[in-house]
Motif scaffolding. Structure first.
Motif, short mmCIF file in Angstrom:
data_model
loop_
_atom_site.label_atom_id
_atom_site.label_comp_id
_atom_site.label_asym_id
_atom_site.label_seq_id
_atom_site.Cartn_x
_atom_site.Cartn_y
_atom_site.Cartn_z
N LYS A 76 -18.35 11.57 -21.95
CA LYS A 76 -17.20 10.65 -21.95
C LYS A 76 -16.19 11.05 -23.02
CE LYS A 76 -19.67 6.62 -20.14
NZ LYS A 76 -20.11 5.24 -20.40
N HIS A 77 -16.68 11.67 -24.09
CA HIS A 77 -15.78 12.16 -25.15
C HIS A 77 -15.27 13.56 -24.84
CE1 HIS A 77 -16.75 8.88 -28.00
NE2 HIS A 77 -17.97 8.95 -27.48
N CYS A 78 -16.16 14.40 -24.30
CA CYS A 78 -15.83 15.80 -24.04
C CYS A 78 -15.55 15.96 -22.54
CB CYS A 78 -16.97 16.71 -24.49
SG CYS A 78 -17.45 16.46 -26.22
N ARG A 79 -14.42 15.45 -22.09
CA ARG A 79 -14.17 15.28 -20.66
C ARG A 79 -13.95 16.60 -19.91
NH1 ARG A 79 -13.54 10.02 -19.26
NH2 ARG A 79 -13.28 8.52 -20.97
N ASN A 80 -13.66 17.66 -20.63
CA ASN A 80 -13.45 18.95 -19.97
C ASN A 80 -14.73 19.78 -19.89
OD1 ASN A 80 -10.70 18.43 -19.64
ND2 ASN A 80 -10.16 19.35 -21.60
N ALA A 81 -15.78 19.28 -20.48
CA ALA A 81 -17.02 20.05 -20.56
C ALA A 81 -17.77 20.05 -19.23
CB ALA A 81 -17.93 19.49 -21.66
N ILE A 82 -18.55 21.10 -19.03
CA ILE A 82 -19.47 21.21 -17.91
C ILE A 82 -20.88 21.19 -18.48
CG2 ILE A 82 -20.31 22.71 -16.05
CD1 ILE A 82 -17.65 21.43 -15.41
N VAL A 83 -21.77 20.45 -17.83
CA VAL A 83 -23.17 20.37 -18.25
C VAL A 83 -23.94 21.52 -17.60
CG1 VAL A 83 -25.26 18.95 -18.30
CG2 VAL A 83 -23.00 17.86 -18.46
N LEU A 84 -24.65 22.30 -18.40
CA LEU A 84 -25.46 23.40 -17.90
C LEU A 84 -26.93 22.99 -17.97
CD1 LEU A 84 -23.73 26.41 -19.71
CD2 LEU A 84 -23.12 25.32 -17.55
N ALA A 85 -27.64 23.15 -16.84
CA ALA A 85 -29.00 22.63 -16.77
C ALA A 85 -29.85 23.42 -15.78
CB ALA A 85 -28.99 21.16 -16.37
N HIS A 86 -31.16 23.34 -15.99
CA HIS A 86 -32.15 23.82 -15.02
C HIS A 86 -31.98 23.00 -13.74
CE1 HIS A 86 -36.17 24.29 -13.23
NE2 HIS A 86 -36.42 25.28 -14.08
N PRO A 87 -32.24 23.57 -12.56
CA PRO A 87 -32.04 22.80 -11.32
C PRO A 87 -32.83 21.49 -11.27
CG PRO A 87 -33.19 24.87 -10.90
CD PRO A 87 -32.63 24.96 -12.27
N LYS A 88 -34.06 21.50 -11.77
CA LYS A 88 -34.86 20.27 -11.76
C LYS A 88 -34.34 19.27 -12.78
CE LYS A 88 -39.07 22.35 -9.90
NZ LYS A 88 -40.51 22.63 -10.09
N ALA A 89 -33.78 19.76 -13.87
CA ALA A 89 -33.17 18.85 -14.85
C ALA A 89 -31.86 18.28 -14.29
CB ALA A 89 -32.92 19.60 -16.15
N ALA A 90 -31.10 19.12 -13.59
CA ALA A 90 -29.82 18.68 -13.03
C ALA A 90 -29.99 17.48 -12.11
CB ALA A 90 -29.16 19.84 -12.29
N THR A 91 -31.05 17.50 -11.32
CA THR A 91 -31.32 16.39 -10.40
C THR A 91 -31.41 15.06 -11.14
OG1 THR A 91 -32.52 17.85 -8.89
CG2 THR A 91 -32.98 15.49 -8.72
N HIS A 92 -32.07 15.08 -12.30
CA HIS A 92 -32.25 13.84 -13.07
C HIS A 92 -31.00 13.46 -13.87
CE1 HIS A 92 -36.46 13.45 -12.07
NE2 HIS A 92 -36.65 14.72 -12.38
N LEU A 93 -30.18 14.44 -14.21
CA LEU A 93 -28.92 14.12 -14.87
C LEU A 93 -27.98 13.41 -13.90
CD1 LEU A 93 -28.37 17.49 -16.77
CD2 LEU A 93 -28.84 15.27 -17.83
N ILE A 94 -27.99 13.87 -12.66
CA ILE A 94 -27.11 13.28 -11.63
C ILE A 94 -27.62 11.91 -11.20
CG2 ILE A 94 -26.25 13.60 -9.28
CD1 ILE A 94 -26.44 16.69 -9.91
N ASN A 95 -28.93 11.76 -11.11
CA ASN A 95 -29.54 10.47 -10.76
C ASN A 95 -30.70 10.21 -11.72
OD1 ASN A 95 -30.66 8.19 -9.71
ND2 ASN A 95 -31.16 9.06 -7.71
N PRO A 96 -30.45 9.52 -12.83
CA PRO A 96 -31.46 9.38 -13.87
C PRO A 96 -32.46 8.23 -13.66
CG PRO A 96 -29.42 8.39 -14.61
CD PRO A 96 -29.14 8.98 -13.25
N SER A 97 -32.46 7.58 -12.52
CA SER A 97 -33.28 6.38 -12.34
C SER A 97 -34.77 6.65 -12.52
CB SER A 97 -33.02 5.75 -10.97
OG SER A 97 -33.25 6.68 -9.93
N ARG A 98 -35.28 7.73 -11.91
CA ARG A 98 -36.70 8.05 -12.05
C ARG A 98 -37.05 8.45 -13.47
NH1 ARG A 98 -38.57 12.45 -7.92
NH2 ARG A 98 -40.43 12.19 -9.17
N LEU A 99 -36.14 9.17 -14.11
CA LEU A 99 -36.34 9.58 -15.50
C LEU A 99 -36.44 8.36 -16.42
CD1 LEU A 99 -36.34 11.83 -17.70
CD2 LEU A 99 -33.84 11.63 -17.70
N ILE A 100 -35.54 7.43 -16.23
CA ILE A 100 -35.53 6.21 -17.04
C ILE A 100 -36.82 5.42 -16.83
CG2 ILE A 100 -34.38 3.98 -17.37
CD1 ILE A 100 -31.75 5.46 -16.61
N ASP A 101 -37.23 5.29 -15.57
CA ASP A 101 -38.46 4.56 -15.25
C ASP A 101 -39.67 5.22 -15.89
OD1 ASP A 101 -39.92 2.49 -13.67
OD2 ASP A 101 -40.75 4.28 -12.68
#
Length: 310
Positions: A76-101
């Motif tokens: 939210k602060h670094c609005r031009n940034a791109i998040v770099l992640a492992h494919p399995k990590a990316a899934t949880h960044l996009i939809n964190p519900s299972r991770l939070i649970d």
């Protein structure tokens, strides 16, 4: 100097850090810790006169929340940034519900909220998946992403050509500064839930050594410069935990596993700290790691028991 260590004050000082990588007027964060750490990350940007709009990448080594929990808030602060992640990590960044649970069950709901706060979904277009062995040019440096399972199946490390260092997340263990004041340094493995795999963890250590890196940037905590020594210490710990794991599968009921592994971890840490003359750090600094390690080993033991039954 182009890489700066940021103490995220996670639980207490010198437990978890993030890194700021500076390339000219641009920057990248490696590890984003938690929402509570965001002020410390932004303060480091200010120290180097870098605008939030000039942060190009937010990189997470894996999805565990002391590494990735602050990503959505930082974005939210670094609005031009791109998040770099492992494919399995990316899934949880996009939809964190299972991770939070899952994390709420590990830490307890109240403690989870205290540690991590609100974790929000990240828009898919803001997340870039990095493949195993993929290289990224950032200014005068090349960053190479290397998958390192063992601690977690959604983990990668990043080799930096400019500093000849490798950002290891948890794949090259835990080396709190308070545990380095003994007669010799101390690095130990983390067997956190739910992906501990002894053989893959050893392979990950070998991959890190094979980069030819001269230093490891540990998330817990800071630079480690003797990689061969680190390998020896971590393999010793991993072998110890694997031996305990295999013994428990055959001899312990599921109800006994957590206490059994707590005692096994206590024995391991007590011996290692005594050897270094820093026994007083056992209760003060590693009890949390003992509990989490035991959870990871108990989870692995239950999984192995089920496979034997099948």
């Amino acid at each position: 100097m182009s890489v700066y260590t940021i103490d995220c004050n996670y639980v207490e000082k010198e437990v978890a850090c993030a890194y700021l990588m500076v390339e000219g007027k641009e920057a990248a964060f490696i590890e984003n810790n938690t929402n509570q750490a965001i002020p410390f990350l932004l303060e480091e940007l200010n120290k180097h006169s870098i605008q939030t709009s000039d942060v190009k990448y937010l990189i997470v080594t894996h999805i565990h929340l002391d590494h990735s929990g602050g990503t959505s808030g930082l974005l939210k602060h670094c609005r031009n940034a791109i998040v770099l992640a492992h494919p399995k990590a990316a899934t949880h960044l996009i939809n964190p519900s299972r991770l939070i649970d899952s994390a709420s069950k590990v830490y307890g709901e109240e403690n989870f909220k205290k540690l991590y706060g609100e974790i929000e979904p990240i828009p898919q277009e803001k997340v870039r998946i990095m493949n195993d062995g993929e290289e990224l040019i950032f200014g005068d440096r090349t960053l190479k992403f290397i998958y390192t399972r063992g601690h977690a199946n959604h983990h990668f490390v990043i080799y930096d050509s400019k500093t000849k260092g490798v950002f290891t997340g948890d794949s090259f263990g835990v080396g709190y500064p308070s545990l380095q004041k003994g007669t010799k340094p101390f690095l130990f493995p983390s067997t956190t839930p739910t992906d501990f795999d002894h053989d893959e963890a050893i392979l990950s250590l070998e991959k890190i050594l094979n980069t030819g890196a001269e230093k490891a940037y540990l998330t817990h905590f800071g630079e480690w410069t003797d990689l061969p020594l680190g390998y020896i210490q971590l393999k010793k710990g991993l072998d110890y935990f694997q031996k305990s794991l295999l013994s428990a599968v055959d001899s312990k009921s599921e109800d006994e596993l957590q206490n059994y592994f707590i005692n096994e971890n206590l024995e391991f840490f007590r011996a290692e700290l005594k050897e270094r003359g820093i026994e007083e750090e056992l209760e003060k600094f590693v009890q949390f790691d003992i509990d989490i390690n035991a959870q990871g080993l108990a989870f692995a033991a239950k999984r192995m028991k089920k496979k034997k039954v099948i």
